[in-house]
Each structure stands twice: as structure tokens, then as C-alpha cells.
Design an enzyme around this catalytic site. Structure first.
Site, short mmCIF file in Angstrom:
data_model
loop_
_atom_site.label_atom_id
_atom_site.label_comp_id
_atom_site.label_asym_id
_atom_site.label_seq_id
_atom_site.Cartn_x
_atom_site.Cartn_y
_atom_site.Cartn_z
N LYS A 96 0.88 -1.17 0.00
CA LYS A 96 0.00 0.00 0.00
C LYS A 96 0.92 1.22 0.00
O LYS A 96 1.56 1.52 1.01
CB LYS A 96 -0.92 0.01 1.23
CG LYS A 96 -1.78 1.26 1.31
CD LYS A 96 -2.59 1.34 2.58
CE LYS A 96 -3.13 2.75 2.74
NZ LYS A 96 -3.89 2.92 4.00
N GLY A 157 -8.10 9.43 9.09
CA GLY A 157 -8.45 9.60 10.49
C GLY A 157 -9.47 10.68 10.78
O GLY A 157 -9.79 10.92 11.94
N ALA A 184 -9.52 5.51 3.44
CA ALA A 184 -9.29 6.59 4.40
C ALA A 184 -10.40 7.63 4.45
O ALA A 184 -11.02 7.95 3.45
CB ALA A 184 -7.98 7.32 4.13
N GLY A 185 -10.62 8.12 5.66
CA GLY A 185 -11.52 9.24 5.87
C GLY A 185 -12.94 8.88 6.27
O GLY A 185 -13.71 9.77 6.60
N ASN A 206 -9.64 2.09 9.01
CA ASN A 206 -9.01 1.68 10.27
C ASN A 206 -9.62 2.42 11.46
O ASN A 206 -10.27 1.86 12.32
CB ASN A 206 -7.49 1.94 10.17
CG ASN A 206 -6.69 1.38 11.34
OD1 ASN A 206 -5.52 1.09 11.20
ND2 ASN A 206 -7.28 1.16 12.50
N THR A 207 -9.43 3.75 11.46
CA THR A 207 -9.78 4.53 12.64
C THR A 207 -11.26 4.41 13.01
O THR A 207 -11.60 4.36 14.20
CB THR A 207 -9.42 6.02 12.41
OG1 THR A 207 -8.08 6.09 11.93
CG2 THR A 207 -9.52 6.81 13.70
#
Lengths: 257, 65
Positions: A96, A157, A184-185, A206-207
């Protein structure tokens, strides 16, 4: 079915492994997500802590495919060197690729990204570039050899969701045959469903799971939303219109006035 | 000799990168190495000599997004 360099995962959910409250919750969240691909990184190891060895044992026990990242790299040299190290440690050509351009938004340095992608693809890596929705950059990445594109939804994040649905829709239309992953986001399962309804192939996050009050439940919620969004895309949504159209038949209505 | 190990000044007796890992009790650990910013594959550690002031990076699998 979506293919990532010849690999066909059953799940369209790729999950990050960072920021969980505990290793046990990380394991439980990954299982609840039914993800078959998890992202990992490389960080300095000390003989005293040996934190990496314990983490690697945990990940190997999950029996999943790993997608190493080059998170935190701000230059082509750093990203390429990190990719070389990751290939040796994780024994995979997958990477990645992140080349960060700006500290506040963590948005990609798209010029460095294309350059690093060209180098790594030439060396046999199978590159998953963390990119923007810019069509010109996406074209360059595909020309460089990338067979997957991973545009951001919003800054890493942030939990803001899909900041540019038009751009993401355009990217999908422009590359009907390249696997596209929103990376992401995202903060909410509804945002993941929305991305899937646009025809995206998968979601990487993830977050939103790790920082949820109950990460295991949130992992399951995202898994269901991603599946629902994909089903909706395949089902073919109705066309929208500005004015109402009665769904109940008008014909045969009793005259009661 | 003194080298910079993961950003910290460290005294090592090792002459090679492989010996340095053994000295640090990381000889059998799952790690990757770099010397002065360049990746050193595992197979080349035993022939990679260390010099005073060298910068060694030793990394291992870690949580990531």
C-alpha cells in the site's frame, strides 16, 4: 468479482490494525469484519520491547493476507526503501503505497506517488496506491503499472466520509475495469455503503473501527454496510426525479369527496 | 564503536550488520534492516561492514492502517 492482482477476496472490507484498545479487541474486530486482508506497517524494533515480534505473532495467527503500507513516508526514497523492507519481512509483493505530501491533511504527494509507483511496479511489486480522485494522476498510476487505485474519501483519520462524491463517481466511470477502493476518511457505515453504491469495489479503513466505542460491533456494522452497498449497486438503483410519483395506483380509487 | 541505532547513539562491538543484530538479541527476530538510509537484504547482512557513525535502522511488523 473484484481481483486484486489475481487475488479474489470474498470480503470487500480491508481493515487496518492500528489504534485498537487491546490486541484481543483487534483480533475480535478483525474476525467480526470478516476481512481477509489487513494492513500492517513497519516501525523501529527494540530488543527490550520486541513489540513487533508479538504483533506479528498475533497477525499470523489470524491467518489473513497482509497489505503492508508505507505510512509516514514523505519522499520517494523513503517509500521505495520501506517497500523493499516490507517485501522481505512480510514475504509479499503487495504494497500500500503512501507518499505523504502535506502534514495537516495527509494528502498524497501525487507527483512522488507516481514516481514511486513506477519504480516499484518495475521491480515487480503489486502496488495499491493511496491517491486522490484526480483523473490525471489516476491515469499516470495506471500507466505506471498499478492495477488497483485507492482514492481517499477524506483525510486519514478524519471520519468526514466522502468529501467529493462527484470526483469518486467520475473516477469510477473513467476506470470501469480497474478495482477501486475508497481508502481513508470514513467514519460511519452509511458512508461506506454510499461508496459501494457508487460502484466501488471495496473499502479500506481503520480509525472508524478502532476508535469506536465498541470496535467489534462497529466492524460488524461496516461489514454489513459494505455488503448492503454492493448489493444495492448490483441491483441497480431507481432513477431519481424532482416531483412525486404516486406508488399506489390512482386507477380504481373510490370517489369519497 | 559508536553507531546511530534507530536514532540513538549506541556502542556496539559488532563488525557487521549481522553481528549487530546478534549483539542486540535480534538475531532471530523478524526484522528488516537499513544502513545509512539504504535497505540491506537479510542475505547481505553478514557481508555488510559497520563503520563508526553509521546509521542503522531495524524495523519490525507493527500496527498499520
Amino acid at each position: 468479482m473484484t481481483m486484486f492482482y489475481g487475488v479474489e477476496p470474498k470480503s470487500r472490507f480491508l481493515l487496518g490494525t492500528a489504534q485498537y484498545p487491546s490486541p484481543a479487541i483487534l483480533s475480535d474486530a478483525v474476525r467480526a469484519s470478516q476481512a481477509e486482508i489487513v494492513t500492517v506497517s513497519l516501525r523501529r524494533e527494540s530488543a527490550a520491547g520486541r513489540a513487533g515480534q508479538a504483533f506479528w505473532t498475533l497477525i499470523r495467527d489470524l491467518g489473513l493476507r497482509v497489505l503492508p503500507n508505507t505510512a509516514g513516508c514523505h519522499s520517494v526514497k523513503e517509500a521505495v526503501t520501506t517497500a523493499h523492507m516490507a517485501r522481505e519481512v512480510f514475504d509479499t509483493p503487495w504494497i500500500k503505497l503512501e507518499v505523504i505530501g502535506e502534514a495537516d491533511t495527509l494528502q498524497p504527494d501525487v507527483f512522488g506517488l507516481v514516481e514511486a509507483a513506477r519504480i516499484l511496479c518495475g521491480e515487480g511489486f503489486e502496488v495499491f496506491p493511496y491517491c486522490t480522485e484526480d483523473l490525471g494522476v489516476a491515469e499516470r498510476l495506471v500507466e505506471a503499472g498499478c492495477r488497483v487505485l485507492m482514492p481517499w474519501g477524506a483525510p486519514i483519520g478524519s471520519g468526514l466520509g466522502l468529501n467529493n462524491p462527484f470526483g469518486l463517481r467520475t473516477l469510477r466511470a473513467h476506470f470501469p475495469d480497474i478495482p477501486l477502493v475508497v481508502d481513508a476518511g470514513l467514519g460511519l457505515p452509511s458512508q461506506a455503503a454510499a461508496a459501494m453504491e457508487l460502484g466501488y469495489d471495496a473499502i479500506l479503513l481503520n480509525t472508524a473501527v478502532a476508535k469506536a466505542g465498541d470496535p467489534v460491533a462497529m466492524a460488524l456494522a461496516f461489514a454489513k454496510a459494505i455488503e448492503a452497498g454492493r448489493l444495492a449497486f448490483e441491483a441497480g438503483p431507481m432513477e431519481t426525479r424532482d416531483m412525486a410519483a404516486p406508488s399506489t395506483p390512482v386507477l380504481g380509487q373510490a370517489v369519497l369527496a | 564503536m559508536q553507531i546511530m541505532l534507530n536514532g540513538e547513539a549506541t556502542d556496539l562491538a559488532a563488525d557487521t550488520l549481522e553481528q549487530a543484530l546478534q549483539e542486540l538479541d535480534l538475531g532471530k527476530a523478524v526484522v528488516a534492516t537499513a544502513l545509512n538510509g539504504d535497505f540491506v537484504p537479510a542475505r547481505l547482512r553478514s557481508v555488510t561492514a559497520l563503520r563508526q557513525g553509521d546509521r542503522i535502522e531495524i524495523v519490525a511488523p507493527m500496527q498499520g492502517g
